[in-house]
Design a protein around this motif. Structure first.
Motif, PDB file in Angstrom:
ATOM      1  N   MET A   1      41.654 -42.207 -15.648  1.00  0.00           N
ATOM      2  CA  MET A   1      40.337 -41.900 -16.336  1.00  0.00           C
ATOM      3  C   MET A   1      39.356 -42.787 -15.537  1.00  0.00           C
ATOM      4  O   MET A   1      39.517 -44.068 -15.369  1.00  0.00           O
ATOM      5  CB  MET A   1      40.391 -42.241 -17.934  1.00  0.00           C
ATOM      6  N   ARG A   2      38.188 -42.236 -15.156  1.00  0.00           N
ATOM      7  CA  ARG A   2      37.101 -43.054 -14.605  1.00  0.00           C
ATOM      8  C   ARG A   2      35.960 -43.188 -15.392  1.00  0.00           C
ATOM      9  O   ARG A   2      35.519 -42.416 -15.995  1.00  0.00           O
ATOM     10  CB  ARG A   2      36.892 -41.890 -13.131  1.00  0.00           C
ATOM     11  N   ARG A   3      35.618 -44.351 -15.074  1.00  0.00           N
ATOM     12  CA  ARG A   3      34.482 -44.742 -16.062  1.00  0.00           C
ATOM     13  C   ARG A   3      32.961 -44.606 -15.342  1.00  0.00           C
ATOM     14  O   ARG A   3      33.348 -45.243 -14.072  1.00  0.00           O
ATOM     15  CB  ARG A   3      34.766 -46.066 -16.588  1.00  0.00           C
ATOM     16  N   PHE A   4      32.155 -44.414 -15.766  1.00  0.00           N
ATOM     17  CA  PHE A   4      30.921 -44.271 -14.918  1.00  0.00           C
ATOM     18  C   PHE A   4      30.098 -45.546 -15.437  1.00  0.00           C
ATOM     19  O   PHE A   4      29.869 -45.883 -16.677  1.00  0.00           O
ATOM     20  CB  PHE A   4      29.979 -43.169 -15.408  1.00  0.00           C
ATOM     21  N   ALA A   5      29.477 -46.092 -14.423  1.00  0.00           N
ATOM     22  CA  ALA A   5      28.742 -47.313 -14.648  1.00  0.00           C
ATOM     23  C   ALA A   5      27.344 -46.915 -15.191  1.00  0.00           C
ATOM     24  O   ALA A   5      26.911 -46.178 -14.483  1.00  0.00           O
ATOM     25  CB  ALA A   5      28.739 -48.404 -13.445  1.00  0.00           C
ATOM     26  N   ARG A   6      27.043 -47.531 -16.104  1.00  0.00           N
ATOM     27  CA  ARG A   6      25.439 -47.386 -16.441  1.00  0.00           C
ATOM     28  C   ARG A   6      24.523 -47.878 -15.490  1.00  0.00           C
ATOM     29  O   ARG A   6      24.638 -49.121 -15.368  1.00  0.00           O
ATOM     30  CB  ARG A   6      25.359 -47.911 -18.037  1.00  0.00           C
ATOM     31  N   ARG A   7      23.654 -47.039 -15.291  1.00  0.00           N
ATOM     32  CA  ARG A   7      22.670 -47.584 -14.393  1.00  0.00           C
ATOM     33  C   ARG A   7      21.533 -48.318 -15.123  1.00  0.00           C
ATOM     34  O   ARG A   7      20.852 -47.772 -15.943  1.00  0.00           O
ATOM     35  CB  ARG A   7      21.889 -46.301 -13.426  1.00  0.00           C
ATOM     36  N   ARG A   8      21.167 -49.395 -14.246  1.00  0.00           N
ATOM     37  CA  ARG A   8      20.063 -50.240 -15.317  1.00  0.00           C
ATOM     38  C   ARG A   8      18.670 -49.802 -14.607  1.00  0.00           C
ATOM     39  O   ARG A   8      18.605 -49.155 -13.537  1.00  0.00           O
ATOM     40  CB  ARG A   8      20.140 -51.812 -14.886  1.00  0.00           C
ATOM     41  N   SER A   9      17.754 -49.694 -15.590  1.00  0.00           N
ATOM     42  CA  SER A   9      16.500 -49.065 -15.504  1.00  0.00           C
ATOM     43  C   SER A   9      15.591 -50.069 -14.766  1.00  0.00           C
ATOM     44  O   SER A   9      15.882 -51.374 -14.381  1.00  0.00           O
ATOM     45  CB  SER A   9      15.660 -49.037 -16.595  1.00  0.00           C
ATOM     46  N   GLU A  10      14.555 -49.454 -13.585  1.00  0.00           N
ATOM     47  CA  GLU A  10      13.885 -50.551 -12.868  1.00  0.00           C
ATOM     48  C   GLU A  10      13.054 -51.238 -13.597  1.00  0.00           C
ATOM     49  O   GLU A  10      12.026 -50.647 -14.354  1.00  0.00           O
ATOM     50  CB  GLU A  10      13.370 -49.504 -12.030  1.00  0.00           C
ATOM     51  N   PRO A  11      12.851 -52.385 -13.630  1.00  0.00           N
ATOM     52  CA  PRO A  11      12.021 -53.191 -14.366  1.00  0.00           C
ATOM     53  C   PRO A  11      10.399 -53.081 -13.674  1.00  0.00           C
ATOM     54  O   PRO A  11       9.557 -53.452 -14.498  1.00  0.00           O
ATOM     55  CB  PRO A  11      12.560 -54.702 -14.369  1.00  0.00           C
TER      56      PRO A  11
END
Length: 127
Positions: A1-11
């Motif tokens: 099972m592959r987990r997707f990393a949540r992308r951080r928004s650009e500050p």
């Protein structure tokens, strides 16, 4: 099972938005405020509170009233006074303006219906 990393928004996007809103605010606020005529040398006072420029007529060094745009005389000027000023007319005299011209302008404003006439000056020590 592959987990997707949540992308951080650009500050920086939020920072750009805030800077743009501040820039817009100061551009609008700077355009609203009236400026005294160029070359006007104000009289000096040692105290007092600053007053707004609205409802103000300038008096140049020769004693000629410099009416706001669209106004030709004291009666027209008093008619344009904002309601929140309660009929208070303000004179912004040049330092070299003749006293007789200042008194004559103040009397003309009172005769035209101004409830109160105030003379504006520059605070001492503010160069």
């Amino acid at each position: 099972m592959r987990r997707f990393a949540r992308r951080r928004s650009e500050p920086t996007i939020a920072l750009i938005n805030v800077v743009f809103l501040l820039l817009t605010f100061f551009l609008v606020a700077g355009a609203i405020g009236a400026r005294p005529p160029a070359g006007l040398q104000l009289a000096h006072l040692t105290g007092g509170d600053p007053a707004p420029m609205r409802g103000t007529v300038a008096l140049d060094a020769e004693g000629t009233p410099l009416w706001p745009e669209g106004v030709a005389d004291a009666a027209g000027f008093v008619a344009t006074l904002p309601a929140e000023s309660a009929g208070t007319a303000r004179i912004l005299p040049d330092r070299a303006a003749p006293a007789a011209a200042l008194v004559a302008l103040a009397r003309a404003l009172r005769a035209a219906g101004a409830q109160e006439v105030r003379i504006l000056a520059e605070r001492e020590g503010k160069e």
